[in-house]
Design a protein around this motif. Structure first.
Motif, PDB file in Angstrom:
ATOM      1  N   GLY A   1     -52.494  28.713  12.813  1.00 23.35           N
ATOM      2  CA  GLY A   1     -51.780  29.012  14.050  1.00 23.35           C
ATOM      3  C   GLY A   1     -50.410  29.588  13.805  1.00 23.35           C
ATOM      4  O   GLY A   1     -50.017  30.573  14.432  1.00 23.35           O
TER       5      GLY A   1
ATOM      6  N   HIS B   1     -47.515  33.271  24.012  1.00 25.58           N
ATOM      7  CA  HIS B   1     -47.623  32.704  22.682  1.00 25.58           C
ATOM      8  C   HIS B   1     -46.232  32.663  22.054  1.00 25.58           C
ATOM      9  O   HIS B   1     -45.335  33.397  22.454  1.00 25.58           O
ATOM     10  CB  HIS B   1     -48.563  33.533  21.797  1.00 25.58           C
ATOM     11  CG  HIS B   1     -49.953  33.625  22.349  1.00 25.58           C
ATOM     12  ND1 HIS B   1     -50.304  34.530  23.320  1.00 25.58           N
ATOM     13  CD2 HIS B   1     -51.065  32.906  22.083  1.00 25.58           C
ATOM     14  CE1 HIS B   1     -51.588  34.371  23.613  1.00 25.58           C
ATOM     15  NE2 HIS B   1     -52.068  33.397  22.882  1.00 25.58           N
TER      16      HIS B   1
ATOM     17  N   LEU C   1     -53.612  25.898  20.013  1.00 25.90           N
ATOM     18  CA  LEU C   1     -54.011  27.252  19.654  1.00 25.90           C
ATOM     19  C   LEU C   1     -54.896  27.853  20.744  1.00 25.90           C
ATOM     20  O   LEU C   1     -55.633  27.141  21.416  1.00 25.90           O
ATOM     21  CB  LEU C   1     -54.774  27.252  18.321  1.00 25.90           C
ATOM     22  CG  LEU C   1     -54.090  26.591  17.125  1.00 25.90           C
ATOM     23  CD1 LEU C   1     -55.027  26.612  15.928  1.00 25.90           C
ATOM     24  CD2 LEU C   1     -52.784  27.279  16.799  1.00 25.90           C
TER      25      LEU C   1
ATOM     26  N   LEU D   1     -50.843  30.562  17.865  1.00 31.72           N
ATOM     27  CA  LEU D   1     -50.096  29.384  18.274  1.00 31.72           C
ATOM     28  C   LEU D   1     -49.518  29.549  19.672  1.00 31.72           C
ATOM     29  O   LEU D   1     -48.848  30.533  19.969  1.00 31.72           O
ATOM     30  CB  LEU D   1     -48.963  29.115  17.277  1.00 31.72           C
ATOM     31  CG  LEU D   1     -48.104  27.883  17.537  1.00 31.72           C
ATOM     32  CD1 LEU D   1     -48.934  26.620  17.405  1.00 31.72           C
ATOM     33  CD2 LEU D   1     -46.932  27.847  16.564  1.00 31.72           C
TER      34      LEU D   1
END
Length: 664
Positions: A184, A202, A233, A239
């Protein structure tokens, strides 16, 4: 225990740095394989594990080839009876120096004493783990000359033998026991983005952030078994959110779980690191960290994930009061995850925004004074409505959307509407008071995740040291008494120094209260009015009237100012009524144990924590260590004796760790 010998037996014929011969096969122009594609983020890190020694060697060799240096096994540790390798040091081929040769024309020295290396160790009798890493070299690296290193030639020869009919490529099967954190964090790093996908939801990390985060979590999991972290995730493995809490934060929540602040200052102010912190108030009235994380997006979904993760970390124990910024996503997420908690908006945040939201208006200074009068000067809801209405009408603010929204939400932030809620010092009750973020002064607008993690432990250590010093000072130093009140003497024996001094201000303030009159009686409940002379504008004095209810049987008292619920100690008006009715000591229900000098030592740990758990170990060690600190600070002789014993104990623990490493 078996004897251990240290030697430098080579495995792949390491020796001279270069080997002559036709090595042109290394200069192929084929596309790199998946391992090569990932080499820029698959750095050697403490905690990475492999199925075998050969796989660990191959991993470091691939990394070395990409960087432009060769490797060799510089040291190996064996169990002497079985000649079984259990530890090894893989070094840069320029590590150390060659022995001086007696030949007439010795080869020139090519090594530089380079410190770059990794140390790997056999764990669980089947996997090899990286336990120490040094990435820096003391010489230039040259990927162009990689084909001349013997360790890289071994890769090529193996590839030739394995795939004689295919174009020559590196062939590796390196099985890493990597957590989701690695994948991630790596995919979250902008350097690894190979498309134009929208990253708005993200985490966008700077160079070095992913490595710093992964190294920190690996180190904490190896050194602190009760360290908790979780990553969120998406379907592509990128991530979104990240949460962590150390053992001290998890222990602290057992003590200070009633009222918590969810600090989103970094999100509101658009800091580079989207930090979210969970904080409580300790027995010194200071902020204590209860976990933190980084948020990929200020959406309801992300907030819900963060809150549920935090709740899981804290073993499902819900707080009673939650204080957050004024935000619609926060409101929805808190109501979803903490449906029974009282959710309030942070008044400190609101007051800080007054200049920003109203500063451009004509007559701002007058508006600001009227705003503060409505917030802090209202004793009843009708007073608040009157003061607020006068401010709106006299300054023509009916179209101000920020004030409109505040008024709609007034029951979540205005003190006059929150007198039945226990805040334990987290709600300001006068102008100038405020809640300070836990990492205030350490996190700024351009602080990166790497920079934050670099100073994270240091900040926590300073906070813990301050708390420990406060504990010692509160128990060993007598508080200075300023009045002859029995209330003051009583609290000085019970409360920590910081909380006693806050209560002391109210005891002293009794002298400004006068003309205490009983104005009504309803059964056992008596109603008093207390007059207090206060500072007003332009250094003038004004007299305010406070209504205080007094129940004679249970000796219960309640003032209209609501200070006890806001701050956790009785106000001067309530104390004056108690004194007026002949009460010599403060009733026990108004002496909160959360402000006690010995609160942590007397606190009963949650029954859900087993005696054999790391949480209970941590708790027992804290209790006993505080006693050691107290005794050691009594005199110079005590101090020297304690230090000698502590040093001996640390040495003994170190020997135990070394023996464990040798036997593992």
């Amino acid at each position: 225990m078996e004897l251990v010998s240290l030697n430098s037996e080579p495995v792949f014929g390491e020796g001279d740095e270069y080997e002559d011969g036709d090595c042109s096969v290394a200069g192929n122009s084929d596309k790199p394989d998946s391992m090569q594609l990932e080499r820029e983020f698959l750095l050697p890190m403490v905690g990475l594990e492999f199925d075998s020694f050969d796989e660990a060697y191959d991993f470091y060799n691939v990394y070395a080839k990409g960087q432009g240096f060769g490797i060799r096994v510089s040291n190996s540790w064996f169990r002497s009876k079985r000649r079984e390798r259990y530890r090894a040091k893989l070094s840069c081929s320029s590590a150390g120096f060659k022995k001086k040769s007696e030949a007439n024309n010795p080869r020139p020295e090519t090594r530089t004493g380079c410190p770059a290396m990794v140390i790997i160790k056999l764990v669980d009798a089947q996997r090899w783990r990286i336990v120490e890493v040094e990435l820096d070299h003391n010489h230039p690296l040259s990927p162009e000359s990689m084909r001349f290193y013997k360790s890289h030639k071994k890769m090529i020869l193996a590839a030739k033998k394995a795939l004689p009919s295919d174009p020559v490529r590196e062939v590796h099967t390196i099985k890493l026991y990597r957590t989701a954190v690695v994948d991630g964090l790596c995919k979250a790093d902008p350097r690894n983005e190979r498309n134009t996908m929208d990253n708005s939801k993200h985490l966008i990390l700077k160079e070095g952030d992913s490595l710093a985060a992964y190294n920190y979590f690996c180190r904490m999991k190896l050194t602190n078994p009760n360290f908790f972290y979780l990553v969120d995730l998406d379907d592509d493995g990128r991530l979104k959110n990240l949460f962590w809490a150390d053992a001290r934060s998890r222990i602290a929540y057992n003590y200070f779980c009633d009222t918590i602040m969810i600090d989103t200052t970094s999100l509101t102010n658009k800091y580079e690191i989207p930090l979210i912190c969970f904080a409580g108030i300790n027995h010194h009235g200071e902020s204590v960290l209860l976990g933190c994380g980084v948020l990929g997006d200020e959406s309801v979904e992300c907030f819900i994930w963060m809150f549920r993760t935090w709740l899981t970390c804290m073993q499902g124990k819900h707080p009673q009061v939650i204080v957050t910024d004024q935000s619609k996503p926060l409101l929805i997420a808190v109501s979803e995850v903490f449906p029974q908690a009282c959710h309030c908006y942070c008044l400190s945040y609101i007051m800080l925004r007054v200049p920003e939201k109203l500063g451009g208006l004509n007559g701002f200074e007058v508006i600001k004074r009227r705003f503060s009068k409505a917030v802090f000067g209202s004793l009843t809801t009708s007073e608040f409505e009157t003061f607020w209405g006068e401010m709106i009408s006299q300054h023509n603010l009916r179209e101000n959307k920020w004030l409109q929204l505040l008024y709609e939400d007034r029951q979540r932030w205005a003190p006059v509407y929150l007198k039945d809620t226990s805040f334990f010092g987290m709600l300001p009750v006068s102008e100038g008071e405020g809640t300070t973020p836990f990492f205030d002064g350490y996190v700024h607008k351009h602080t990166s995740l790497k920079e934050f993690l670099d100073k994270y432990d240091m900040v926590l250590q300073r906070k813990y040291l301050k708390e420990a010093m406060g504990d010692v000072e509160s128990r060993n130093l007598a508080s200075e008494l300023k009045t002859g009140s029995n209330f003051e003497l009583q609290l000085s024996k019970v409360y920590t120094k910081e909380m006693f001094e806050k209560c002391q201000i109210e005891v002293e303030g009794m002298y400004s209260c006068f003309n205490i009159k009983q104005v009504a009686k309803n059964g056992l409940i008596l109603t008093f009015v207390v007059e207090e002379q206060q500072e007003a504008e332009a250094n003038e004095k004004e007299v305010r009237h406070y209504e205080v209810l007094y129940e004679t049987t249970q000796v219960e008292v309640r003032c209209i100012c609501g200070l006890f619920n806001f701050k956790g100690y009785l106000c001067r008006h309530a104390l004056s009524v108690l004194s007026h009715n002949g009460v010599k000591e403060m009733p026990s229900q108004y002496i909160l144990r959360c402000w006690s000098k010995d609160y942590r030592r007397k606190f009963l740990v949650d029954s859900a924590i087993s005696v054999d758990s790391p949480l209970q170990w941590h708790e027992n060690l804290i209790r006993h260590s505080l006693q050691v600190v107290e005794e050691g600070a009594q005199s110079e002789d005590h101090y020297e004796a304690m230090m000698q014993e502590l040093n001996s104990l640390l040495t003994e623990i170190s020997v135990m760790d070394k023996n464990y490493m040798c036997n593992s």
